[in-house]
Design a protein around this motif. Structure first.
Motif, PDB file in Angstrom:
ATOM      1  N   GLU A 162      -3.957 -22.562 -21.206  1.00  8.23           N
ATOM      2  CA  GLU A 162      -4.317 -21.239 -21.725  1.00  8.23           C
ATOM      3  C   GLU A 162      -5.764 -20.860 -21.422  1.00  8.23           C
ATOM      4  OE1 GLU A 162      -3.883 -18.657 -25.839  1.00  8.23           O
ATOM      5  OE2 GLU A 162      -3.268 -20.750 -25.798  1.00  8.23           O
ATOM      6  N   SER A 163      -6.655 -21.830 -21.420  1.00 10.00           N
ATOM      7  CA  SER A 163      -8.067 -21.530 -21.173  1.00 10.00           C
ATOM      8  C   SER A 163      -8.326 -21.002 -19.758  1.00 10.00           C
ATOM      9  CB  SER A 163      -8.922 -22.774 -21.421  1.00 10.00           C
ATOM     10  OG  SER A 163      -8.549 -23.812 -20.536  1.00 10.00           O
ATOM     11  N   LEU A 164      -7.396 -21.191 -18.840  1.00 12.32           N
ATOM     12  CA  LEU A 164      -7.565 -20.738 -17.450  1.00 12.32           C
ATOM     13  C   LEU A 164      -6.759 -19.484 -17.115  1.00 12.32           C
ATOM     14  CD1 LEU A 164      -7.495 -24.054 -15.384  1.00 12.32           C
ATOM     15  CD2 LEU A 164      -9.473 -22.683 -16.026  1.00 12.32           C
ATOM     16  N   LEU A 165      -5.988 -18.976 -18.058  1.00 13.52           N
ATOM     17  CA  LEU A 165      -5.087 -17.865 -17.751  1.00 13.52           C
ATOM     18  C   LEU A 165      -5.823 -16.654 -17.183  1.00 13.52           C
ATOM     19  CD1 LEU A 165      -2.235 -16.771 -17.709  1.00 13.52           C
ATOM     20  CD2 LEU A 165      -2.544 -16.053 -20.086  1.00 13.52           C
ATOM     21  N   ASP A 166      -6.895 -16.207 -17.827  1.00 11.43           N
ATOM     22  CA  ASP A 166      -7.636 -15.039 -17.335  1.00 11.43           C
ATOM     23  C   ASP A 166      -8.238 -15.305 -15.954  1.00 11.43           C
ATOM     24  OD1 ASP A 166      -7.043 -13.573 -19.609  1.00 11.43           O
ATOM     25  OD2 ASP A 166      -8.925 -14.087 -20.620  1.00 11.43           O
ATOM     26  N   LYS A 167      -8.778 -16.498 -15.767  1.00 12.91           N
ATOM     27  CA  LYS A 167      -9.377 -16.842 -14.475  1.00 12.91           C
ATOM     28  C   LYS A 167      -8.325 -16.849 -13.373  1.00 12.91           C
ATOM     29  CE  LYS A 167     -13.046 -19.655 -13.372  1.00 12.91           C
ATOM     30  NZ  LYS A 167     -13.876 -20.813 -13.575  1.00 12.91           N
ATOM     31  N   LEU A 168      -7.150 -17.398 -13.665  1.00 16.23           N
ATOM     32  CA  LEU A 168      -6.078 -17.433 -12.672  1.00 16.23           C
ATOM     33  C   LEU A 168      -5.637 -16.019 -12.312  1.00 16.23           C
ATOM     34  CD1 LEU A 168      -4.045 -19.084 -10.986  1.00 16.23           C
ATOM     35  CD2 LEU A 168      -2.511 -18.967 -12.958  1.00 16.23           C
ATOM     36  N   GLU A 169      -5.427 -15.177 -13.319  1.00 15.45           N
ATOM     37  CA  GLU A 169      -5.004 -13.793 -13.044  1.00 15.45           C
ATOM     38  C   GLU A 169      -6.056 -13.047 -12.226  1.00 15.45           C
ATOM     39  OE1 GLU A 169      -4.121 -12.349 -16.984  1.00 15.45           O
ATOM     40  OE2 GLU A 169      -2.034 -12.998 -16.839  1.00 15.45           O
ATOM     41  N   GLN A 170      -7.325 -13.289 -12.510  1.00 14.03           N
ATOM     42  CA  GLN A 170      -8.409 -12.643 -11.758  1.00 14.03           C
ATOM     43  C   GLN A 170      -8.404 -13.080 -10.295  1.00 14.03           C
ATOM     44  OE1 GLN A 170     -12.289 -13.768 -13.183  1.00 14.03           O
ATOM     45  NE2 GLN A 170     -13.317 -12.922 -11.411  1.00 14.03           N
ATOM     46  N   HIS A 171      -8.163 -14.360 -10.046  1.00 16.36           N
ATOM     47  CA  HIS A 171      -8.232 -14.878  -8.684  1.00 16.36           C
ATOM     48  C   HIS A 171      -6.921 -14.774  -7.910  1.00 16.36           C
ATOM     49  CE1 HIS A 171     -12.023 -16.552 -10.177  1.00 16.36           C
ATOM     50  NE2 HIS A 171     -12.383 -16.445  -8.912  1.00 16.36           N
ATOM     51  N   LEU A 172      -5.841 -14.386  -8.562  1.00 14.82           N
ATOM     52  CA  LEU A 172      -4.587 -14.184  -7.835  1.00 14.82           C
ATOM     53  C   LEU A 172      -4.452 -12.741  -7.364  1.00 14.82           C
ATOM     54  CD1 LEU A 172      -1.847 -16.370  -9.526  1.00 14.82           C
ATOM     55  CD2 LEU A 172      -2.978 -16.660  -7.335  1.00 14.82           C
ATOM     56  N   GLN A 173      -5.556 -12.118  -7.112  1.00  9.38           N
ATOM     57  CA  GLN A 173      -5.613 -10.781  -6.525  1.00  9.38           C
ATOM     58  C   GLN A 173      -6.169 -10.933  -5.116  1.00  9.38           C
ATOM     59  OE1 GLN A 173      -4.525  -8.153  -8.366  1.00  9.38           O
ATOM     60  NE2 GLN A 173      -4.110  -9.619  -9.995  1.00  9.38           N
ATOM     61  N   PRO A 174      -5.686 -10.117  -4.191  1.00 11.69           N
ATOM     62  CA  PRO A 174      -6.271 -10.219  -2.843  1.00 11.69           C
ATOM     63  C   PRO A 174      -7.757  -9.878  -2.896  1.00 11.69           C
ATOM     64  CG  PRO A 174      -4.828  -8.306  -3.013  1.00 11.69           C
ATOM     65  CD  PRO A 174      -4.694  -9.068  -4.288  1.00 11.69           C
ATOM     66  N   PRO A 175      -8.564 -10.536  -2.085  1.00 15.71           N
ATOM     67  CA  PRO A 175     -10.004 -10.279  -2.119  1.00 15.71           C
ATOM     68  C   PRO A 175     -10.356  -8.829  -1.777  1.00 15.71           C
ATOM     69  CG  PRO A 175      -9.450 -11.965  -0.482  1.00 15.71           C
ATOM     70  CD  PRO A 175      -8.193 -11.564  -1.140  1.00 15.71           C
ATOM     71  N   ARG A 176      -9.539  -8.226  -0.955  1.00 15.31           N
ATOM     72  CA  ARG A 176      -9.730  -6.801  -0.646  1.00 15.31           C
ATOM     73  C   ARG A 176      -8.406  -6.263  -0.128  1.00 15.31           C
ATOM     74  NH1 ARG A 176      -9.809  -5.601   4.575  1.00 15.31           N
ATOM     75  NH2 ARG A 176     -10.175  -7.260   6.061  1.00 15.31           N
ATOM     76  N   LEU A 177      -8.225  -4.986  -0.286  1.00 21.05           N
ATOM     77  CA  LEU A 177      -7.042  -4.316   0.241  1.00 21.05           C
ATOM     78  C   LEU A 177      -7.484  -3.339   1.318  1.00 21.05           C
ATOM     79  CD1 LEU A 177      -5.148  -3.594  -3.094  1.00 21.05           C
ATOM     80  CD2 LEU A 177      -4.537  -5.257  -1.341  1.00 21.05           C
ATOM     81  N   PRO A 178      -6.643  -3.095   2.304  1.00 20.76           N
ATOM     82  CA  PRO A 178      -7.039  -2.155   3.356  1.00 20.76           C
ATOM     83  C   PRO A 178      -7.023  -0.716   2.838  1.00 20.76           C
ATOM     84  CG  PRO A 178      -4.783  -2.848   3.684  1.00 20.76           C
ATOM     85  CD  PRO A 178      -5.322  -3.661   2.544  1.00 20.76           C
ATOM     86  N   GLU A 179      -7.844   0.106   3.436  1.00 16.63           N
ATOM     87  CA  GLU A 179      -7.812   1.526   3.160  1.00 16.63           C
ATOM     88  C   GLU A 179      -6.613   2.096   3.921  1.00 16.63           C
ATOM     89  OE1 GLU A 179     -10.958   5.250   3.378  1.00 16.63           O
ATOM     90  OE2 GLU A 179     -11.588   3.255   4.010  1.00 16.63           O
ATOM     91  N   ILE A 180      -5.834   2.941   3.278  1.00 15.13           N
ATOM     92  CA  ILE A 180      -4.590   3.438   3.881  1.00 15.13           C
ATOM     93  C   ILE A 180      -4.733   4.926   4.211  1.00 15.13           C
ATOM     94  CG2 ILE A 180      -2.121   3.812   3.510  1.00 15.13           C
ATOM     95  CD1 ILE A 180      -2.218   1.362   1.636  1.00 15.13           C
ATOM     96  N   PHE A 181      -4.284   5.292   5.418  1.00 14.40           N
ATOM     97  CA  PHE A 181      -4.310   6.670   5.884  1.00 14.40           C
ATOM     98  C   PHE A 181      -2.884   7.087   6.236  1.00 14.40           C
ATOM     99  CE2 PHE A 181      -8.390   4.803   6.869  1.00 14.40           C
ATOM    100  CZ  PHE A 181      -9.286   5.770   6.442  1.00 14.40           C
ATOM    101  N   VAL A 182      -2.628   8.384   6.217  1.00 10.59           N
ATOM    102  CA  VAL A 182      -1.318   8.910   6.584  1.00 10.59           C
ATOM    103  C   VAL A 182      -1.425   9.513   7.978  1.00 10.59           C
ATOM    104  CG1 VAL A 182       0.451  10.613   6.029  1.00 10.59           C
ATOM    105  CG2 VAL A 182      -0.713   9.366   4.192  1.00 10.59           C
ATOM    106  N   LEU A 183      -0.542   9.114   8.858  1.00 13.86           N
ATOM    107  CA  LEU A 183      -0.513   9.686  10.201  1.00 13.86           C
ATOM    108  C   LEU A 183       0.211  11.026  10.145  1.00 13.86           C
ATOM    109  CD1 LEU A 183       0.473   6.577  12.338  1.00 13.86           C
ATOM    110  CD2 LEU A 183      -1.757   7.704  12.238  1.00 13.86           C
ATOM    111  N   ARG A 184      -0.384  11.998  10.712  1.00 15.79           N
ATOM    112  CA  ARG A 184       0.220  13.336  10.776  1.00 15.79           C
ATOM    113  C   ARG A 184       0.852  13.492  12.150  1.00 15.79           C
ATOM    114  NH1 ARG A 184      -0.278  14.771   5.690  1.00 15.79           N
ATOM    115  NH2 ARG A 184      -2.389  14.817   4.900  1.00 15.79           N
ATOM    116  N   GLN A 185       2.073  13.962  12.187  1.00 16.56           N
ATOM    117  CA  GLN A 185       2.730  14.181  13.474  1.00 16.56           C
ATOM    118  C   GLN A 185       2.401  15.587  13.946  1.00 16.56           C
ATOM    119  OE1 GLN A 185       6.864  13.340  13.185  1.00 16.56           O
ATOM    120  NE2 GLN A 185       6.549  11.130  13.088  1.00 16.56           N
ATOM    121  N   ARG A 186       2.161  15.705  15.210  1.00 18.76           N
ATOM    122  CA  ARG A 186       1.873  17.020  15.787  1.00 18.76           C
ATOM    123  C   ARG A 186       3.190  17.676  16.168  1.00 18.76           C
ATOM    124  NH1 ARG A 186      -3.180  15.677  19.750  1.00 18.76           N
ATOM    125  NH2 ARG A 186      -4.413  14.630  18.169  1.00 18.76           N
ATOM    126  N   GLU A 187       3.272  18.927  15.921  1.00 13.49           N
ATOM    127  CA  GLU A 187       4.459  19.714  16.308  1.00 13.49           C
ATOM    128  C   GLU A 187       4.357  20.036  17.786  1.00 13.49           C
ATOM    129  OE1 GLU A 187       7.071  20.643  14.367  1.00 13.49           O
ATOM    130  OE2 GLU A 187       6.186  19.449  12.760  1.00 13.49           O
TER     131      GLU A 187
END
Length: 190
Positions: A162-187
């Protein structure tokens, strides 16, 4: 005849990779009777100490880079050899040091062992080596939380003190996530 190029790379010119040799475990001591008495008083069964690998004792200190530096005049550390690194634990302050910085945890080999998860069992994560030894080495003790996401993201089930639960949850996140963009299709105009 064309003269040889002076900027051509030759394999002989390459510098060898930095190799940190595995420490000579023969320089470390087996636990003395005083160490065994202390561990036994802390609830560690003596059968948990015989390994493999054996629990050893070394004198030294933790350097600024987190590596263990042997020093006969330093504090005593418990030594846990792994296949490609050695983890050192200082019981008085609870600090970890490593020989070459590769190790994630004491007992990390159980992460990839199928028996760890068989019959609905979990990977057990303990707060310190004493808890781990009292549990008969059934699980691991994290020495480098910075590697937790990469090492544990594919684990199906984890049981944590139990003493490690918060630490584990904090570290089981990816260190960073990519920035996401939407591709627009040209007509296309015909």
């Amino acid at each position: 005849m064309i003269p040889p190029m002076s900027n051509r790379f030759r394999i002989d010119d390459a510098a060898p990779p930095l190799v940190i040799p595995y420490p000579d475990l023969a320089q470390y001591r087996r636990p003395s009777q005083q160490h065994l008495d202390w561990l036994y008083a802390k609830g560690v069964p003596l059968t948990a100490l015989k390994g493999p690998p054996l629990v050893l004792v070394a004198s030294g200190y933790k350097a600024l880079d987190g590596a263990f530096e042997p020093d006969a005049g330093g504090e005593e550390w418990l030594v846990f050899p792994l296949h490609d690194d050695v983890v050192y634990w200082q019981p008085r302050c609870g600090e970890f040091a490593r020989w070459n910085g590769r190790a994630f945890a004491i007992g990390e080999d159980v992460i990839r062992a199928a028996a760890t998860y068989s019959f609905g069992a979990c990977l057990n994560i303990f707060g310190d080596p004493l808890q781990w030894l009292r549990a008969g080495r059934d699980g691991l003790v994290v020495a480098d939380w910075g590697q937790a996401f990469n090492k544990l993201r594919d684990v199906p089930r984890i049981a944590v003190v139990e003493s490690l639960l918060d630490k584990l949850e904090q570290h089981l996140q990816p260190p960073r996530l990519p920035e996401i963009f939407v591709l627009r299709q040209r007509e296309v105009v015909a």
